[in-house]
Design an enzyme around this catalytic site. Structure first.
Site, PDB file in Angstrom:
ATOM      1  N   GLU A 232       0.830  -1.212   0.000  1.00 40.13           N
ATOM      2  CA  GLU A 232       0.000   0.000   0.000  1.00 40.13           C
ATOM      3  C   GLU A 232       0.864   1.262   0.000  1.00 40.13           C
ATOM      4  OE1 GLU A 232      -4.267  -1.355   1.849  1.00 40.13           O
ATOM      5  OE2 GLU A 232      -2.851  -0.444   3.244  1.00 40.13           O
TER       6      GLU A 232
ATOM      7  N   GLU B 215      -6.211  -7.241  -1.413  1.00 41.05           N
ATOM      8  CA  GLU B 215      -6.744  -7.207  -0.047  1.00 41.05           C
ATOM      9  C   GLU B 215      -8.224  -6.849  -0.121  1.00 41.05           C
ATOM     10  OE1 GLU B 215      -4.823  -4.843   2.917  1.00 41.05           O
ATOM     11  OE2 GLU B 215      -2.796  -5.295   2.192  1.00 41.05           O
TER      12      GLU B 215
END
EC number: 3.2.1.89
Length: 347
Positions: free
Chosen positions: A150, A260
Site C-alpha cells: 500500500e 486485499e
C-alpha cells in the site's frame, strides 16, 4: 445443442477467468502459538491452509517484515513450506519495514539509511535479492512478489515519501531488480500495490508520476495490485472498482488483482457509509458469499486476475482494523470456518 453446451460451460469459463482465489493468512503461526486449533466445516481439526485449499483457495499471501521475529524471513519460509505442500501458489508481500506498512506508516527498517538515497537503493536491492535467494535455496517456488505494501504515499520514509517520486521510482526499480537478479528458477511476477483500488484518479496519478520520472520503467513490474475495502469510503462502489481496474489495464498494460479485501458478518456502527451498490448485502455469513460473488463477477468482467481475502482467520483481531466487529471467515468463538469459506470454490 450448441446453445445448451454453451450454457453448461459458462460457469466453468467464469471460474477459469480468475487465476487467483487467494487469502492472506500471515498471522497463522501467531494464532497457533496462542493455542488456536482451526476446524473445518465438518468440525474436525485441520491446518488452516489445508482447510482453505480444500474449499477453493489456490494462492496464499504472506507479509514479510525485515526485523527478526514474527513475519520475518524464517517465519515466512516455514509458512511457505506448509503452503507449498497444499499445492497453492505463494505471494510474498514485502513491507520493507520492521512493522506495518500502509499509507500512514512506511517506517524504514532499523539500520537502513534515512539520509542517503544511493545507500537505501542498494539496501532494498540487496534485501530483496536475499529474500528471493533464500526461497530459491529452499526450493520453494514463488508466484508473486510485491515490492512494498500500500505504497500510495511512498515507501521507506523519509527518503521515499511522496511527493519525492524520483526517489520512489528509484527504490521500486531497485526492489524489482532484486527479484529479477535472484536465483529463483521461475521468476515471480513483480507487483506494485496501492490502496483504494476503486479510485482511478489516485491510481493514475501515482503511476503516471512514478513512470514519468524515467527511473521506474514499465518493464520493471508485471502486476498492479489494489486494496478494496468497502467499509472505508462511501465512494468505494463496485462500479468504481470496475472502471478503475479497466483503466489500469488499458493504460498500463498490466495484469491487475484485488490483493486485499473482506466483508463483515457484524458491523453495528460503521464509521463510514457503505457504497450504494453494496448496501443491499447483509452483514452475515450469507452476505460474505454474496459480496465475494459480486466481486468475482466484477473482476471477471474486467479480466482481472483475482482476489485475496485479507486475514480471514485472525481470531484475535476479528475487526481486522476496521470499525466492523467481525470480518472473519472463521468463528472466533469456536475456531471453526464459516460456510462462507465455500465461496472460493463457487466463484
Amino acid at each position: 445443442m450448441l446453445f445448451s453446451y454453451l450454457l453448461a460451460t459458462l460457469p466453468l469459463l467464469a471460474n477459469a477467468a480468475l487465476t487467483y482465489k487467494g487469502a492472506d493468512i500471515s498471522s497463522v503461526f501467531i494464532e497457533e502459538k496462542a493455542g488456536v486449533a482451526y476446524k473445518n466445516l465438518a468440525g474436525e481439526t485441520q491446518a488452516l491452509e489445508a482447510i482453505l485449499t480444500d474449499n477453493g483457495v489456490n494462492s496464499i499471501r504472506q507479509r514479510v517484515w525485515v526485523k527478526n521475529g514474527d513475519y520475518d524471513l524464517t517465519y515466512n519460509v516455514n509458512l511457505a513450506k506448509r503452503v507449498a505442500a497444499t499445492g497453492a501458489s505463494i505471494y510474498l508481500d514485502l513491507h520493507y519495514s520492521d512493522d506495518w506498512a500502509d499509507p500512514k506508516h512506511q517506517t524504514t527498517p532499523d539500520g537502513w539509511s534515512t539520509d542517503d538515497i544511493n545507500t537505501l537503493a542498494d539496501q532494498i536491492y540487496q534485501y530483496t535479492l536475499s529474500v528471493c535467494n533464500t526461497f530459491a535455496e529452499e526450493k520453494i517456488n514463488v508466484e508473486i512478489v510485491s515490492i512494498g505494501n500500500e505504497i500510495t504515499s511512498g515507501l521507506l520514509w523519509p527518503l521515499g515519501k511522496t511527493p519525492n517520486y524520483e526517489n520512489i521510482a528509484r527504490l521500486l526499480h531497485s526492489g524489482a531488480w532484486g527479484v529479477k537478479d535472484s536465483k529463483l528458477a521461475t521468476k515471480p511476477k513483480i507487483l506494485i500495490h496501492l490502496d483504494n483500488g476503486w479510485d482511478w484518479d489516485q491510481q493514475k496519478y501515482f503511476y503516471d508520476t512514478a513512470l514519468g520520472t524515467g527511473l521506474l520503467t514499465s518493464d520493471d513490474f508485471d502486476m498492479i495490485g489494489v486494496s478494496y475495502y468497502p467499509f472505508y469510503n462511501e465512494k468505494a462502489t463496485l462500479a468504481s472498482l470496475k472502471t478503475s481496474l479497466t483503466n489500469i489495464q488499458t493504460t498500463y498494460g498490466k495484469e491487475v488483482a484485488v490483493v486485499e479485501t473482506n466483508w463483515p458478518v457484524k458491523c453495528s456502527s460503521p464509521e463510514f457509509a457503505f457504497p450504494a451498490d453494496l448496501k443491499d448485502i447483509p452483514f452475515s455469513v450469507d452476505g460474505q458469499v454474496t459480496f465475494l460473488q459480486r466481486l468475482a463477477e466484477t473482476l471477471t468482467a474486467t479480466k482481472a486476475s483475482g482476489f485475496f481475502y485479507w486475514e480471514p482467520a485472525w481470531t484475535k483481531n476479528a475487526g481486522l482494523g476496521s470499525s466492523c466487529e467481525d470480518n472473519l471467515l472463521v468463528d472466533y468463538n469456536t475456531n471453526q470456518v464459516r460456510n462462507s469459506v465455500k465461496a472460493f470454490g463457487q466463484v
